[in-house]
Motif scaffolding. Structure first.
Motif, short mmCIF file in Angstrom:
data_model
loop_
_atom_site.label_atom_id
_atom_site.label_comp_id
_atom_site.label_asym_id
_atom_site.label_seq_id
_atom_site.Cartn_x
_atom_site.Cartn_y
_atom_site.Cartn_z
N TYR A 76 1.02 -1.33 -0.19
CA TYR A 76 0.21 -0.08 -0.15
C TYR A 76 0.79 1.40 0.30
O TYR A 76 0.25 1.92 0.84
CB TYR A 76 -1.09 0.40 1.17
N ARG A 78 3.71 1.57 1.05
CA ARG A 78 4.70 1.68 1.89
C ARG A 78 5.82 0.42 2.09
O ARG A 78 5.38 -0.28 1.80
CB ARG A 78 4.12 2.00 3.55
N GLU A 94 -3.64 -5.97 -0.39
CA GLU A 94 -3.99 -4.46 -0.75
C GLU A 94 -5.83 -4.50 -0.73
O GLU A 94 -6.06 -2.88 -0.39
CB GLU A 94 -3.01 -3.93 -1.33
N VAL A 97 -7.47 -3.70 2.46
CA VAL A 97 -7.30 -2.44 3.37
C VAL A 97 -7.94 -1.71 2.29
O VAL A 97 -9.35 -0.62 2.67
CB VAL A 97 -6.23 -2.41 2.84
N GLU A 98 -8.29 -1.58 0.67
CA GLU A 98 -8.68 -0.10 0.53
C GLU A 98 -10.69 -0.53 0.26
O GLU A 98 -11.24 -0.11 0.91
CB GLU A 98 -8.79 -0.83 -1.01
N ALA A 125 1.37 -4.88 8.67
CA ALA A 125 0.54 -4.77 7.15
C ALA A 125 -0.82 -3.61 7.55
O ALA A 125 -1.16 -2.60 6.75
CB ALA A 125 1.28 -5.05 5.98
N SER A 129 -1.62 0.77 8.00
CA SER A 129 -2.04 1.26 6.69
C SER A 129 -3.60 1.58 6.66
O SER A 129 -3.36 3.17 6.50
CB SER A 129 -2.03 0.00 5.00
N GLU A 133 -3.55 5.84 6.99
CA GLU A 133 -4.55 5.97 5.52
C GLU A 133 -5.68 6.62 6.51
O GLU A 133 -6.30 7.77 5.63
CB GLU A 133 -5.36 4.92 4.65
#
Length: 281
Positions: A76, A78, A94, A97-98, A125, A129, A133
């Motif tokens: 993401y 990083r 990812e 996360v989104e 992670a 994240s 975010e």
């Protein structure tokens, strides 16, 4: 030997051992500490330490993951430290996360104030994240592995993320608390599937972070059973699941929450059903 010649040799060498040739570029960029653009500009320069680069290529050819050789992975946007105590973060995660971010912003008026729990955090992670975010300082990360927590703590410190870390088994350390968002990418590979994994994964990543019991569903069952006491109303649940597991995991949540939950199965960028989200009312 020039950088170009070293890269050409490494690519051919890795292919001969059944590895991805692209790993050669990753390792040479790490060896030279350069970006891809800088690498292209240095192709005709002399390779400063071929022996060191050769050793890394031999390590990968022997079965050691590139991420463990360089000690890091991108996630993401990083850079996260990784080692053999944690699962290497995958690009598919990812998307989890989104999915949490987009739903949190719709569900909560102030998502930066929502309480978040990441169960089985590994490298940290997901938790890190989400914290960064959402600019959220109410994130708790749990893992049964103390060694994994040390890696996650180092990543949080390096990336300046405010996270509370708890050592324990799944939801046990969180008893008596409630959270607006609970996210997890638990081990979901069955014991039978584990035996067939790529040796790059099977032999170098922690079995505890990969295998979810005999059928791969053990941890999902425990999470589904315990979450009704832990999740707020409204609340958001997000799981990453193995291929072909989504419908079964969705049914577990529906069985535990009944009419209180609206469950959504979501496909990843490859068109596979790899995420399950639940909105609790």
């Amino acid at each position: 030997m020039t950088v170009f010649e070293a890269l050409k040799w490494a690519s051919s060498f890795l292919e001969k051992y059944g590895r991805e040739a692209s790993a050669a570029e990753w390792l040479i960029k790490h060896e030279l500490n350069v970006s891809r653009t800088e690498l292209l500009l240095q192709m005709q320069d002399q390779m400063p330490d071929f022996a060191s680069f050769e050793a890394k290529i031999n390590q990968h050819a022997s079965g050691i993951p590139v991420q463990h050789i360089v000690g890091k992975e991108e996630f993401y946007g990083r850079t996260f430290r990784v080692n053999h105590h944690v699962l290497v973060p995958r690009p598919e995660t990812e998307e989890l996360v989104e999915g949490i971010l987009s739903r949190a912003k719709r569900l909560f008026p102030n998502p930066e104030k929502a309480t978040i729990a990441d169960i089985g955090t590994g490298s940290g992670a997901i938790a890190i994240s989400l914290a960064l975010e959402l600019q959220n300082q109410n994130v708790t990360a749990v893992d049964i592995s103390q060694e994994a927590l040390e890696v996650a703590k180092e990543n949080a410190c390096q990336l300046d993320a405010s996270i509370s870390f708890l050592h324990g088994d799944l939801l046990q350390p969180l008893q008596g608390q409630t959270f607006d968002i609970v996210v997890s990418n638990p081990p979901y590979i069955s014991e039978e599937e584990y035996a067939t994994l790529d040796p790059l994964v099977r032999d170098h990543e922690p079995i505890r972070a990969l295998v979810g019991g005999e059928d791969g569903y053990v941890l999902y069952r425990r999470l589904a059973e315990g979450l009704p006491e832990l999740i707020s109303s409204p609340g958001l649940i997000g799981f990453e699941v193995g291929e072909k597991q989504a419908r079964t995991v969705a049914a577990m949540l529906e069985a535990s929450f009944g009419e209180r939950i609206q469950v959504e199965v979501v496909k990843d960028i490859s068109g596979k059903e790899r995420m399950v989200f639940g909105i609790v009312t």
